[in-house]
Design a protein around this motif. Structure first.
Motif, PDB file in Angstrom:
ATOM      1  N   ARG A 189       0.821  -1.213   0.000  1.00 40.59           N
ATOM      2  CA  ARG A 189       0.000   0.000   0.000  1.00 40.59           C
ATOM      3  C   ARG A 189       0.856   1.266   0.000  1.00 40.59           C
ATOM      4  NH1 ARG A 189      -4.943  -0.993  -0.368  1.00 40.59           N
ATOM      5  NH2 ARG A 189      -5.623   1.068   0.324  1.00 40.59           N
TER       6      ARG A 189
ATOM      7  N   GLU B 288       2.384  -0.767  -8.306  1.00 42.49           N
ATOM      8  CA  GLU B 288       2.175   0.115  -9.459  1.00 42.49           C
ATOM      9  C   GLU B 288       3.507   0.536 -10.070  1.00 42.49           C
ATOM     10  OE1 GLU B 288       0.002   4.293 -10.708  1.00 42.49           O
ATOM     11  OE2 GLU B 288      -0.533   3.339  -8.811  1.00 42.49           O
TER      12      GLU B 288
ATOM     13  N   LEU C 294      -5.396  -4.030  -8.767  1.00 42.86           N
ATOM     14  CA  LEU C 294      -4.301  -3.217  -9.287  1.00 42.86           C
ATOM     15  C   LEU C 294      -4.257  -3.290 -10.810  1.00 42.86           C
ATOM     16  CD1 LEU C 294      -1.636  -1.561  -8.972  1.00 42.86           C
ATOM     17  CD2 LEU C 294      -0.469  -3.783  -8.864  1.00 42.86           C
TER      18      LEU C 294
ATOM     19  N   ARG D  88      -7.044  -1.383 -12.399  1.00 35.80           N
ATOM     20  CA  ARG D  88      -6.823   0.057 -12.268  1.00 35.80           C
ATOM     21  C   ARG D  88      -5.772   0.563 -13.245  1.00 35.80           C
ATOM     22  NH1 ARG D  88      -3.435   2.713  -9.054  1.00 35.80           N
ATOM     23  NH2 ARG D  88      -3.021   0.975  -7.656  1.00 35.80           N
TER      24      ARG D  88
END
Length: 177
Positions: A107, A112, A143, A146
């Motif tokens: 997190r 990413e 993830l 997204r």
């Protein structure tokens, strides 16, 4: 707890991949201990993980795999692989594998950041179609959605979780063309 800073993602040379094996073993061990379906079971040992990462280092040396490491405060806390497909009819394709982040570093944008560098490395390697699969119930699925990956579908009972329960795998692709 680690200090808050931006993850630094680097591509590992064969020597750096071998030097990183202890950190990569710790990440894989942590991910399996936290239930990730990443090809290993709860009964696997650090020695099994060392053997796996030694094989990956060999694939890096052979030029078939690009291995990434994500660092926070200088410590390797995440990793991903870009496996270059060597089939004559698939010179445009690569597979993303073992996107792993240690539980204590999650997190913080590491997944990413790893995926952004994966895509950049794929472009450098002239690969414009990427594929991967993920546990249907895992956080990584969110993830990938997204980040613009397309779900191709889920195969039920595709693999086992470390505790032996079945899990489905969701397959994704992303065109970089």
């Amino acid at each position: 707890m680690m200090p808050v800073d931006e993850p630094l993602v680097e591509t590992l040379s064969p020597d750096a991949a071998r030097a990183a094996i202890p950190a990569l073993v710790a990440i894989l061990d942590d991910c399996v201990a936290h239930g990730a379906s990443v090809g290993f079971m709860a009964w696997n040992t650090p020695e099994d993980y060392r053997g796996f990462w030694s094989g990956v280092a060999g694939e890096v040396e052979a030029g078939r795999t690009i291995l990434l490491a994500a660092r926070l405060a200088g410590e390797i806390v995440g990793t991903a692989q870009l496996q270059l497909i060597g089939k004559p009819n698939q010179p445009h394709r690569a597979e993303v594998a073992k996107v792993l982040v240690h539980s204590r570093a999650r997190r913080r944008g590491i997944g990413e950041a790893l995926m952004q560098v994966v895509e950049a490395e794929a472009r450098k390697a002239r690969r414009d179609l990427l594929v991967l699969d993920s546990d249907e119930g895992g956080a990584a699925r969110r993830l990938y959605n997204r980040l613009g990956w397309t779900e191709a579908g889920t195969i039920p009972r595709f693999a086992l979780l470390p505790d032996g329960r079945f899990c489905g795998s969701t397959f994704f692709y992303k065109s970089l063309a």
